[in-house]
Design a protein around this motif. Structure first.
Motif, PDB file in Angstrom:
ATOM      1  N   LEU A   9      10.686  47.225  -0.140  1.00  0.00           N
ATOM      2  CA  LEU A   9       9.563  46.736   0.652  1.00  0.00           C
ATOM      3  C   LEU A   9       8.241  46.772  -0.108  1.00  0.00           C
ATOM      4  O   LEU A   9       7.305  46.086   0.267  1.00  0.00           O
ATOM      5  N   PHE A  10       8.171  47.564  -1.150  1.00  0.00           N
ATOM      6  CA  PHE A  10       6.906  47.716  -1.870  1.00  0.00           C
ATOM      7  C   PHE A  10       6.994  46.910  -3.161  1.00  0.00           C
ATOM      8  O   PHE A  10       7.353  47.417  -4.214  1.00  0.00           O
ATOM      9  N   LYS A  11       6.644  45.632  -3.036  1.00  0.00           N
ATOM     10  CA  LYS A  11       6.936  44.693  -4.112  1.00  0.00           C
ATOM     11  C   LYS A  11       5.742  44.362  -4.981  1.00  0.00           C
ATOM     12  O   LYS A  11       5.903  43.716  -6.011  1.00  0.00           O
ATOM     13  N   ASN A  12       4.537  44.739  -4.586  1.00  0.00           N
ATOM     14  CA  ASN A  12       3.384  44.340  -5.382  1.00  0.00           C
ATOM     15  C   ASN A  12       2.348  45.452  -5.438  1.00  0.00           C
ATOM     16  O   ASN A  12       2.335  46.373  -4.634  1.00  0.00           O
ATOM     17  N   THR A  13       1.476  45.333  -6.442  1.00  0.00           N
ATOM     18  CA  THR A  13       0.470  46.357  -6.701  1.00  0.00           C
ATOM     19  C   THR A  13      -0.489  46.520  -5.534  1.00  0.00           C
ATOM     20  O   THR A  13      -0.924  47.636  -5.231  1.00  0.00           O
ATOM     21  N   GLY A  14      -0.822  45.421  -4.852  1.00  0.00           N
ATOM     22  CA  GLY A  14      -1.753  45.509  -3.732  1.00  0.00           C
ATOM     23  C   GLY A  14      -1.255  46.417  -2.630  1.00  0.00           C
ATOM     24  O   GLY A  14      -2.014  47.248  -2.098  1.00  0.00           O
ATOM     25  N   ILE A  15       0.016  46.282  -2.265  1.00  0.00           N
ATOM     26  CA  ILE A  15       0.591  47.143  -1.229  1.00  0.00           C
ATOM     27  C   ILE A  15       0.619  48.587  -1.699  1.00  0.00           C
ATOM     28  O   ILE A  15       0.324  49.520  -0.940  1.00  0.00           O
ATOM     29  N   SER A  16       0.955  48.813  -2.963  1.00  0.00           N
ATOM     30  CA  SER A  16       1.012  50.184  -3.479  1.00  0.00           C
ATOM     31  C   SER A  16      -0.369  50.829  -3.510  1.00  0.00           C
ATOM     32  O   SER A  16      -0.506  52.030  -3.250  1.00  0.00           O
ATOM     33  N   GLN A  17      -1.396  50.064  -3.814  1.00  0.00           N
ATOM     34  CA  GLN A  17      -2.754  50.617  -3.779  1.00  0.00           C
ATOM     35  C   GLN A  17      -3.173  50.962  -2.361  1.00  0.00           C
ATOM     36  O   GLN A  17      -3.805  52.006  -2.126  1.00  0.00           O
ATOM     37  N   LEU A  18      -2.823  50.102  -1.395  1.00  0.00           N
ATOM     38  CA  LEU A  18      -3.089  50.423   0.010  1.00  0.00           C
ATOM     39  C   LEU A  18      -2.365  51.700   0.419  1.00  0.00           C
ATOM     40  O   LEU A  18      -2.913  52.553   1.128  1.00  0.00           O
ATOM     41  N   TYR A  19      -1.129  51.827  -0.005  1.00  0.00           N
ATOM     42  CA  TYR A  19      -0.315  53.006   0.285  1.00  0.00           C
ATOM     43  C   TYR A  19      -1.021  54.266  -0.206  1.00  0.00           C
ATOM     44  O   TYR A  19      -1.156  55.258   0.520  1.00  0.00           O
ATOM     45  N   GLN A  20      -1.501  54.224  -1.442  1.00  0.00           N
ATOM     46  CA  GLN A  20      -2.172  55.372  -2.034  1.00  0.00           C
ATOM     47  C   GLN A  20      -3.459  55.716  -1.299  1.00  0.00           C
ATOM     48  O   GLN A  20      -3.791  56.877  -1.080  1.00  0.00           O
ATOM     49  N   GLU A  21      -4.194  54.697  -0.880  1.00  0.00           N
ATOM     50  CA  GLU A  21      -5.509  54.914  -0.286  1.00  0.00           C
ATOM     51  C   GLU A  21      -5.452  55.300   1.194  1.00  0.00           C
ATOM     52  O   GLU A  21      -6.316  56.041   1.679  1.00  0.00           O
ATOM     53  N   CYS A  22      -4.430  54.821   1.907  1.00  0.00           N
ATOM     54  CA  CYS A  22      -4.479  54.887   3.376  1.00  0.00           C
ATOM     55  C   CYS A  22      -3.433  55.773   4.022  1.00  0.00           C
ATOM     56  O   CYS A  22      -3.566  56.096   5.212  1.00  0.00           O
ATOM     57  N   ARG A  23      -2.385  56.140   3.306  1.00  0.00           N
ATOM     58  CA  ARG A  23      -1.355  56.963   3.936  1.00  0.00           C
ATOM     59  C   ARG A  23      -1.851  58.387   4.186  1.00  0.00           C
ATOM     60  O   ARG A  23      -2.603  58.942   3.383  1.00  0.00           O
ATOM     61  N   LEU A 226     -11.173  51.824  10.870  1.00  0.00           N
ATOM     62  CA  LEU A 226     -10.331  50.659  11.096  1.00  0.00           C
ATOM     63  C   LEU A 226      -9.720  50.149   9.789  1.00  0.00           C
ATOM     64  O   LEU A 226      -8.562  49.724   9.763  1.00  0.00           O
ATOM     65  N   THR A 227     -10.464  50.213   8.696  1.00  0.00           N
ATOM     66  CA  THR A 227      -9.950  49.738   7.416  1.00  0.00           C
ATOM     67  C   THR A 227      -8.744  50.549   6.962  1.00  0.00           C
ATOM     68  O   THR A 227      -7.702  49.991   6.586  1.00  0.00           O
ATOM     69  N   THR A 228      -8.867  51.879   6.997  1.00  0.00           N
ATOM     70  CA  THR A 228      -7.746  52.703   6.545  1.00  0.00           C
ATOM     71  C   THR A 228      -6.595  52.689   7.550  1.00  0.00           C
ATOM     72  O   THR A 228      -5.429  52.814   7.167  1.00  0.00           O
ATOM     73  N   LEU A 229      -6.906  52.526   8.826  1.00  0.00           N
ATOM     74  CA  LEU A 229      -5.848  52.404   9.830  1.00  0.00           C
ATOM     75  C   LEU A 229      -5.001  51.161   9.572  1.00  0.00           C
ATOM     76  O   LEU A 229      -3.759  51.227   9.560  1.00  0.00           O
ATOM     77  N   MET A 230      -5.646  50.024   9.352  1.00  0.00           N
ATOM     78  CA  MET A 230      -4.901  48.803   9.087  1.00  0.00           C
ATOM     79  C   MET A 230      -4.149  48.895   7.764  1.00  0.00           C
ATOM     80  O   MET A 230      -3.040  48.360   7.619  1.00  0.00           O
ATOM     81  N   GLY A 231      -4.734  49.585   6.781  1.00  0.00           N
ATOM     82  CA  GLY A 231      -4.034  49.793   5.523  1.00  0.00           C
ATOM     83  C   GLY A 231      -2.762  50.584   5.707  1.00  0.00           C
ATOM     84  O   GLY A 231      -1.712  50.268   5.131  1.00  0.00           O
ATOM     85  N   LEU A 232      -2.818  51.637   6.521  1.00  0.00           N
ATOM     86  CA  LEU A 232      -1.618  52.412   6.831  1.00  0.00           C
ATOM     87  C   LEU A 232      -0.561  51.528   7.461  1.00  0.00           C
ATOM     88  O   LEU A 232       0.609  51.525   7.038  1.00  0.00           O
ATOM     89  N   LEU A 233      -0.940  50.756   8.468  1.00  0.00           N
ATOM     90  CA  LEU A 233       0.027  49.942   9.194  1.00  0.00           C
ATOM     91  C   LEU A 233       0.708  48.929   8.273  1.00  0.00           C
ATOM     92  O   LEU A 233       1.924  48.732   8.337  1.00  0.00           O
ATOM     93  N   GLU A 234      -0.070  48.304   7.400  1.00  0.00           N
ATOM     94  CA  GLU A 234       0.485  47.271   6.523  1.00  0.00           C
ATOM     95  C   GLU A 234       1.436  47.838   5.477  1.00  0.00           C
ATOM     96  O   GLU A 234       2.246  47.090   4.914  1.00  0.00           O
ATOM     97  N   THR A 235       1.357  49.141   5.194  1.00  0.00           N
ATOM     98  CA  THR A 235       2.269  49.728   4.215  1.00  0.00           C
ATOM     99  C   THR A 235       3.505  50.354   4.846  1.00  0.00           C
ATOM    100  O   THR A 235       4.383  50.839   4.131  1.00  0.00           O
ATOM    101  N   LEU A 236       3.601  50.354   6.158  1.00  0.00           N
ATOM    102  CA  LEU A 236       4.781  50.916   6.818  1.00  0.00           C
ATOM    103  C   LEU A 236       5.993  50.018   6.598  1.00  0.00           C
ATOM    104  O   LEU A 236       5.905  48.795   6.716  1.00  0.00           O
ATOM    105  N   GLY A 237       7.132  50.638   6.307  1.00  0.00           N
ATOM    106  CA  GLY A 237       8.361  49.871   6.245  1.00  0.00           C
ATOM    107  C   GLY A 237       8.627  49.148   7.554  1.00  0.00           C
ATOM    108  O   GLY A 237       9.160  48.038   7.575  1.00  0.00           O
ATOM    109  N   LEU A 238       8.243  49.790   8.663  1.00  0.00           N
ATOM    110  CA  LEU A 238       8.395  49.167   9.974  1.00  0.00           C
ATOM    111  C   LEU A 238       7.661  47.827  10.038  1.00  0.00           C
ATOM    112  O   LEU A 238       8.182  46.830  10.549  1.00  0.00           O
ATOM    113  N   TRP A 239       6.430  47.806   9.544  1.00  0.00           N
ATOM    114  CA  TRP A 239       5.601  46.595   9.558  1.00  0.00           C
ATOM    115  C   TRP A 239       6.237  45.507   8.693  1.00  0.00           C
ATOM    116  O   TRP A 239       6.405  44.363   9.113  1.00  0.00           O
TER     117      TRP A 239
END
Length: 297
Positions: A9-23, A226-239
């Motif tokens: 599910l984690f296929k690109n750098t953008g998602i991984s950066q969100l993961y690092q910043e928001c989880r 709201l920014t970090t909340l949406m970042g968390l949601l977008e990095t969830l495997g569920l999402w």
């Protein structure tokens, strides 16, 4: 116990950066302390070697570094490993792309600790447990931990004390939590991502014969806006699973939910993106030791 192997599910750098910043950080739950306390009962520090399987960007891996001579993080996603390597530069940690079902980078009986954080639902459990038993030292510890989204829905609230006297505070609080809960219900109803998590244990069944089994569960609070909340949601495997299964564009879905949050938060603040909020999450920790010669048969 069989577990369906999830897609990468984690296929690109953008998602991984969100993961690092928001989880959320597991330090907010005391998970690492519980693992170390469990280890100290039978083995006094210092410890030699640990591995974090399904390490993501190293959010939990990094907290093992002060306690082990050598720590290795393994993840199937190259972009997660790239981000983990960028963010963790200590001399005693390395990150590698690899599979939980093939831990060939480790010798037999070489690990004091093997951890899996919020990742075990991606594994082929039978194959993983063969490798776990091979690489753990006798008396070594296996720790799995994660969130309980499948059993206890997370919650969302405005931060304590924020505009406490505003007449619309409670309504906005309720509206935001309702949207947050709706997201998880919507994703879980799609199916195809339900890991085989025992409703009592939360994680998967432990390897046969492992001793001193312990289970903990509890609540953690993660501050966000709201920014970090949406970042968390977008990095969830569920999402990501929901978007794949339903043919939904992830960015469009994010904007839809962002708009709903903004409509509510705009009632109490002109800076809606910066309104302080708190995520209320539940977590589990399951611990066990590989038997050693000193354990009774």
């Amino acid at each position: 116990m069989a577990v369906e192997i999830a897609p990468k599910l984690f296929k690109n750098t953008g998602i991984s950066q969100l993961y690092q910043e928001c989880r959320p950080r597991y330090t907010e739950s005391g998970v690492i302390e519980k693992i170390l306390d469990f280890m100290r009962v039978h083995n006094e520090p210092p410890y030699d070697r640990a591995a974090d399987i399904g390490c993501g960007t190293g959010l939990s891996t990094q907290h093992l570094l002060p306690h082990f001579r050598d720590v290795v993080g393994i993840d199937a996603s190259p972009s997660q490993i790239e981000e983990a390597t960028r963010c963790n530069t200590a001399e005693n940690v390395r990150f590698r792309v690899g599979s939980a079902e093939d831990l060939c980078m480790f010798e037999d009986a070489s690990l004091d600790l093997l951890t899996v954080g919020t990742a075990i639902h991606y594994f082929n459990i039978d194959e993983f447990y063969k490798e776990l038993d091979r690489v753990l030292k006798p008396g070594g510890v296996f720790a799995q931990f994660g969130y309980n989204h499948h059993h206890t829905r997370p919650g969302l609230s405005l931060a304590d004390g924020f505009i406490a006297d505003h007449p619309a505070r409670e309504e906005v609080n309720e509206e935001c939590n309702k949207v947050f809960q709706e997201i998880f219900t919507r994703f879980l109803d799609v199916g195809g991502y339900h890991p085989a998590l025992d409703p009592e244990m939360y994680g998967v069944e432990l390897p046969s014969g492992y001793v001193d089994q312990k289970k903990f569960s509890g609540e953690m609070m993660h501050p966000c806006n709201l920014t970090t909340l949406m970042g968390l949601l977008e990095t969830l495997g569920l999402w990501q699973n929901y978007c794949t299964k339903s043919g939904t564009n992830s960015q469009e879905l994010a904007e839809q939910y962002r708009g709903r949050f903004l409509n509510s938060l705009g009632r109490i603040s002109q800076s809606s993106e910066d309104v302080p909020m708190e995520q209320h999450l539940t977590f589990y920790v399951i611990l066990a030791r590989k038997p050693s010669s000193g354990d009774r048969k």
